[in-house]
Design a protein around this motif. Structure first.
Motif, short mmCIF file in Angstrom:
data_model
loop_
_atom_site.label_atom_id
_atom_site.label_comp_id
_atom_site.label_asym_id
_atom_site.label_seq_id
_atom_site.Cartn_x
_atom_site.Cartn_y
_atom_site.Cartn_z
N ASP A 206 -7.18 -6.18 -6.17
CA ASP A 206 -8.13 -7.06 -6.87
C ASP A 206 -7.65 -7.40 -8.28
OD1 ASP A 206 -9.75 -7.08 -4.66
OD2 ASP A 206 -11.18 -5.61 -5.42
N LYS B 63 -7.40 -1.26 -2.71
CA LYS B 63 -8.28 -2.41 -2.89
C LYS B 63 -8.44 -2.75 -4.38
CE LYS B 63 -11.55 -5.41 -1.57
NZ LYS B 63 -12.22 -5.75 -2.82
N LEU B 64 -8.65 -1.74 -5.20
CA LEU B 64 -8.82 -1.98 -6.64
C LEU B 64 -7.56 -2.59 -7.25
CD1 LEU B 64 -10.70 1.28 -7.75
CD2 LEU B 64 -11.63 -1.04 -7.65
N LYS C 42 -13.32 1.37 -13.23
CA LYS C 42 -13.66 1.66 -11.84
C LYS C 42 -13.41 3.12 -11.48
CE LYS C 42 -14.76 -2.60 -10.83
NZ LYS C 42 -16.16 -2.97 -10.49
N LYS D 4 0.83 -1.20 0.00
CA LYS D 4 0.00 0.00 0.00
C LYS D 4 0.87 1.26 0.00
CE LYS D 4 -3.77 2.33 2.41
NZ LYS D 4 -4.65 2.35 3.60
N LYS E 278 -10.87 8.75 -5.68
CA LYS E 278 -11.11 7.71 -4.68
C LYS E 278 -10.09 7.82 -3.56
CE LYS E 278 -13.25 4.42 -7.90
NZ LYS E 278 -14.60 4.54 -7.30
N SER E 279 -10.42 7.24 -2.43
CA SER E 279 -9.53 7.29 -1.27
C SER E 279 -8.35 6.35 -1.48
CB SER E 279 -10.30 6.88 -0.01
OG SER E 279 -10.62 5.49 -0.07
N GLU F 163 -7.45 3.98 0.38
CA GLU F 163 -7.88 2.62 0.70
C GLU F 163 -8.61 1.99 -0.47
OE1 GLU F 163 -8.30 5.26 2.67
OE2 GLU F 163 -6.74 4.70 4.13
N GLU F 164 -9.48 2.77 -1.12
CA GLU F 164 -10.23 2.25 -2.28
C GLU F 164 -9.27 1.93 -3.44
OE1 GLU F 164 -14.59 4.31 -2.23
OE2 GLU F 164 -12.87 5.67 -2.46
#
Length: 837
Positions: A563, A559-560, A516, A492, A552-553, A555-556
């Motif tokens: 994924d 996550k993307l 996204k 991260k 987006k944050s 964290e988002e």
């Protein structure tokens, strides 16, 4: 009432006589077994039978008879069942596993089985790989019924001495597309006029599968589920004989093997296959067809050089592949120069050949088993005598492309081992001939006219770097590709992320991230960054995700990225600074945001369904990218402004001046037109771009030399480019070449589109080398006068937009993983190309 009863009796007797047209000689039949006519409610040949009814009938036979069992080996793209009906005596079926092991003993070079006469011969009757060649699936119904229900001594002898696998429809999606057409336009009375709609199927026609692939070219390449399922089944059973039933033009007769001479100078299959076995079986077919008054021909055409046909792949597995070509009725009845050809007539020839195949195999099973045994033993002998002991391959930049290549090797039961950072394929293994098929290239041939490709070294399809080795260093054997690609989990970051564009799967990840809502940029120069205290260099095209500039944050975003990494197994790295050790920094003007592609493609009459399907398949199946398919009939009312990329594959485009202007005006707005093959020639001929084709300078003083007329077809035919592999120089600093490291790349050429290099010094992305031949046949004239001076890929500006001109198809048969990237770069990066006018 009496008149009605008499009419029904006449109708029934006529129908009975009609079906006896096929199998009268095999009476008596078990009355407990329903005939195809009883099950379907119409006689074979009266209509075209849907695939679901074909499967239902096969399931019925397996249900009511102890001579048959059914197995599903896969599903098509459209969800239709792929089934095989196994037929033999009840005793053989009860002991099938034991018989299978005895049969497979002849494929194991370490064993010396001699019980040739004790094991039934294994026969695969395979039908309808081309969906609009429908007579064979109808024959499959008749054949299955005959074998299951007939009590004639001849049939009893066959099922006692053979295990027969009936694969009634290899291409159900294409068959049903054609079946719907033929039944929809069937007249009553039948219309034999060749101009009737029944005989002129609409685009894309039923020859191909869902994605418009020719499955009869897919046995080697194994791109589609129909082929992959069948290959998995095939390598479980290794049948001795495999049939491959087809249809050809209505103005012909019937073809069976032997074929035309093999085009390779030294075919990798044993000469006993294409000399002894083909001639042996050919005698049987001649007698059988003579007995029913059918005419035929052999040897003139249909070479089996390419190893990916249904009639040639078995030849490389110790079996005998057999091709049949029936003149097609293209419907239910059609007028030809020889009179009327009917659907039942075409079915009877196919049915006769199927039964005859069983007869020939049963009567020569000892010969077939000895041949199969010697085939696999000679593979080891040949490998031992070769100086080449193996092939080492790999790619340090693209693990998923390597994985895809290894998947292909494993599907064909080729042994692969890990060797340090590379992989190795030993030549000494039972599948030695398949190893040759994957890696060997050729430059000498004994024939110059090919029915299809003259080059197929699959390693080149994947742009796989490989070399021969004279000694082996083998580590762990690769059993599966499931865990072959591993990537370190993304760490991260609050600042930025970088994705390696070199990996085959990264374009798919890019599109998903764009979908996204993330904005990604491409590095138009290399850069070296610090990751966990170590320097790592990234190539042209690497993708950057600036965290603070997103909606987006953190964290988002994390996550993307996690994924897509898990889904596509691609390298993703977190960065803590925009200041790089070497190369451009993250805020450089050479780091440009990428526009999400909104692609459309013209399809319909005049357009190559093969090439259109390859584009559709690539984006659909591998990249998860939608593409709008615009039928040519809707061209005038289509709103092109919804798209930023338009694809025109090869075809015969008959666009009006207004329609051409519509395309030109759209490109000038800043959009990207991608043309492939003959569409590139069209763009040049119509002066859409200021480019040219390579042309031969004519010498008017040269007088033509007289040649025998009988040689004309062969002499003219060899000038076509049926399929060759070439080496070309690539400018890997160009956006269309992002993701490539080497200065050369192998390309596939199967057309005569000779694209002259652009007069703009920055516009020619790929040009053939001075010595471009890698594999396949090309005449000296085509090589020297057309190919060597030409380019394969150029970019031509129009207003604020551009046309990306491919002379060669980068997506050929869904198999050219090595050049797919060029096409994907055109969609993602085309609008970033700045070529001065």
């Amino acid at each position: 009432m009496l008149k009605k009863l008499l009419f029904l009796l006449v109708l029934c007797s006529t129908t009975l006589y009609g079906q006896d047209y096929f199998f009268q000689k095999f009476h008596p039949f078990n009355k407990e077994i329903p005939s195809p006519e009883e099950f379907l409610g119409y006689g074979i040949g009266e209509r075209h039978t849907r695939h679901d009814l074909i499967v239902a009938y096969m399931e019925k036979l397996a249900e009511v008879s102890d001579r048959a069992s059914i197995y599903q080996y896969g599903k098509t793209h459209e969800g239709r069942k792929l089934v095989i009906l196994t037929i033999s005596t009840p005793e053989n079926l009860t002991n099938l596993n034991s018989l299978k092991q005895k049969h497979l003993a002849f494929t194991d070079p370490s064993l010396n089985a001699t019980n040739y006469s004790d094991v039934p011969v294994f026969i695969n009757l395979a039908y309808n790989v081309h969906g609009n060649e429908p007579s064979s699936s109808e024959a499959a119904l008749l054949t299955a019924y005959t074998l299951v229900a007939s009590n004639s001594p001849e049939i009893i002898k066959y099922i006692k001495n053979a295990v027969i696998f009936v694969d009634p429809t290899i291409n159900p999606d294409g068959r049903d597309r054609h079946t719907q057409w033929a039944n929809m336009y069937q007249g009553n009375p039948l219309v034999a006029d060749p101009q009737d709609s029944e005989h002129n199927e609409g685009w894309p026609r039923g020859r191909t599968n869902h994605y418009w692939f020719d499955l009869n070219r897919d046995w080697l390449l194994a791109i589609n589920p129909e082929s992959r399922g069948k290959l998995t089944w095939y390598h479980e059973w290794y049948p001795n004989v495999v049939t491959d039933f087809h249809e050809m033009g209505s103005q012909s007769t019937y073809f069976f093997e032997p074929m035309k001479v093999n085009g390779s100078l030294n075919p990798i299959m044993p000469k006993e296959n294409y000399e002894d076995l083909n001639n042996l079986f050919g005698d049987y077919y001649a007698k059988a067809l003579d007995s029913i008054g059918s005419f035929y021909f052999t040897k003139e055409v249909f070479d089996g050089t390419y190893p990916g046909y249904g009639s040639s792949y078995p030849d490389l597995q110790g079996g005998l592949g057999l091709l049949f070509e029936q003149a097609s009725s293209r419907g239910h009845k059609q007028t030809t120069a020889f009179g009327e050809i009917t659907f039942p007539f075409t079915i009877r020839n196919q049915y006769t050949s199927g039964i005859t195949t069983i007869k020939a195999a049963v009567e020569n099973k000892e010969f077939l088993y000895k041949y199969q045994q010697e085939f696999f033993k000679s593979a080891l002998t040949n490998a031992t005598s070769s100086k080449i002991k193996g092939y080492e391959f790999g790619d340090n930049y693209d693990a998923n492309r390597v994985k895809a290549f290894i998947d292909k090797l494993l599907l064909h039961k080729i042994d692969v081992y890990k060797s340090g950072n590379s992989f190795v394929v030993p030549t000494k293994q039972p599948q030695y001939r398949m190893v040759q098929t994957m890696f060997e290239t050729y430059n000498k041939y004994r024939d110059s006219v090919y029915y299809d490709a003259s080059a197929w070294s699959v390693a080149n399809f994947y742009n796989m770097k490989y070399k021969t080795v004279s000694s082996l260093k083998m580590g762990e054997k690769i059993e599966s590709t499931n865990n072959l690609v591993t990537v370190a989990p993304v760490q991260k970051s609050e600042y930025a992320y970088i994705l390696d564009w070199d990996d085959y799967n990264t374009p798919a990840a890019l599109y998903q991230l764009q979908s996204k809502g993330l904005v990604l940029s491409s590095a138009f120069k290399p850069l070296t960054v610090q990751i966990n205290g170590a320097s790592k260099t990234f190539n042209y095209g690497s993708l950057l995700v600036p965290v603070s500039l997103q909606k987006k944050s953190p964290e988002e975003i994390y996550k993307l990225l996690s994924d897509v990494q898990n889904k596509y197994k691609i390298p993703v790295f977190g960065l803590n600074t925009g200041y790089n050790v070497k190369g451009v920094d993250l805020g450089s003007r050479y780091v440009q945001p990428i526009t999400k592609p909104k692609a459309a493609m013209l399809i319909g009459e005049g357009v190559s369904s093969y090439e259109a399907g390859e584009v559709w398949h690539l984006l659909d199946i591998r990249m998860d990218i939608p593409i709008t398919k615009i039928p040519m009939r809707n061209f005038n009312r289509a709103n092109f402004d919804k798209y930023n990329a338009l694809v025109m594959v090869s075809g015969r485009y008959s666009l009006t001046q207004n329609q051409q202007k519509k395309i030109s005006d759209w490109v000038k707005k800043g959009n990207t037109l991608v043309t492939i093959g003959s569409a590139t020639k069209w763009a040049i001929d119509k002066k859409l771009v200021k480019e040219a084709l390579t042309k031969e300078e004519k010498d008017s003083t040269i007088v033509a030399v007289r040649k025998p007329y009988v040689e004309a077809e062969e002499n003219i035919g060899k000038e076509s480019v049926g399929g060759i592999i070439l080496k070309a120089h690539i400018d890997n600093t160009h956006p269309l070449a992002f993701g490539y490291h080497d200065k050369t790349v192998p390309l596939y050429k199967n057309n005569e589109v000779w694209l002259a290099p652009s007069k703009n010094e920055y516009a020619t992305v790929i040009k053939y080398t001075d010595n471009p031949h890698v594999d396949g046949f090309i005449t000296n004239k085509n090589m020297d006068k057309f190919l060597k001076p030409s380019a394969s890929l150029i970019v031509s500006p129009i207003g604020r937009g551009r046309v990306i001109l491919f002379a060669d198809n980068p997506n050929f048969r869904g198999s050219w993983y090595g050049t797919n990237r060029l096409f994907l770069n055109a969609l993602f990066l085309g609008d970033k190309i700045r070529v001065p006018n």
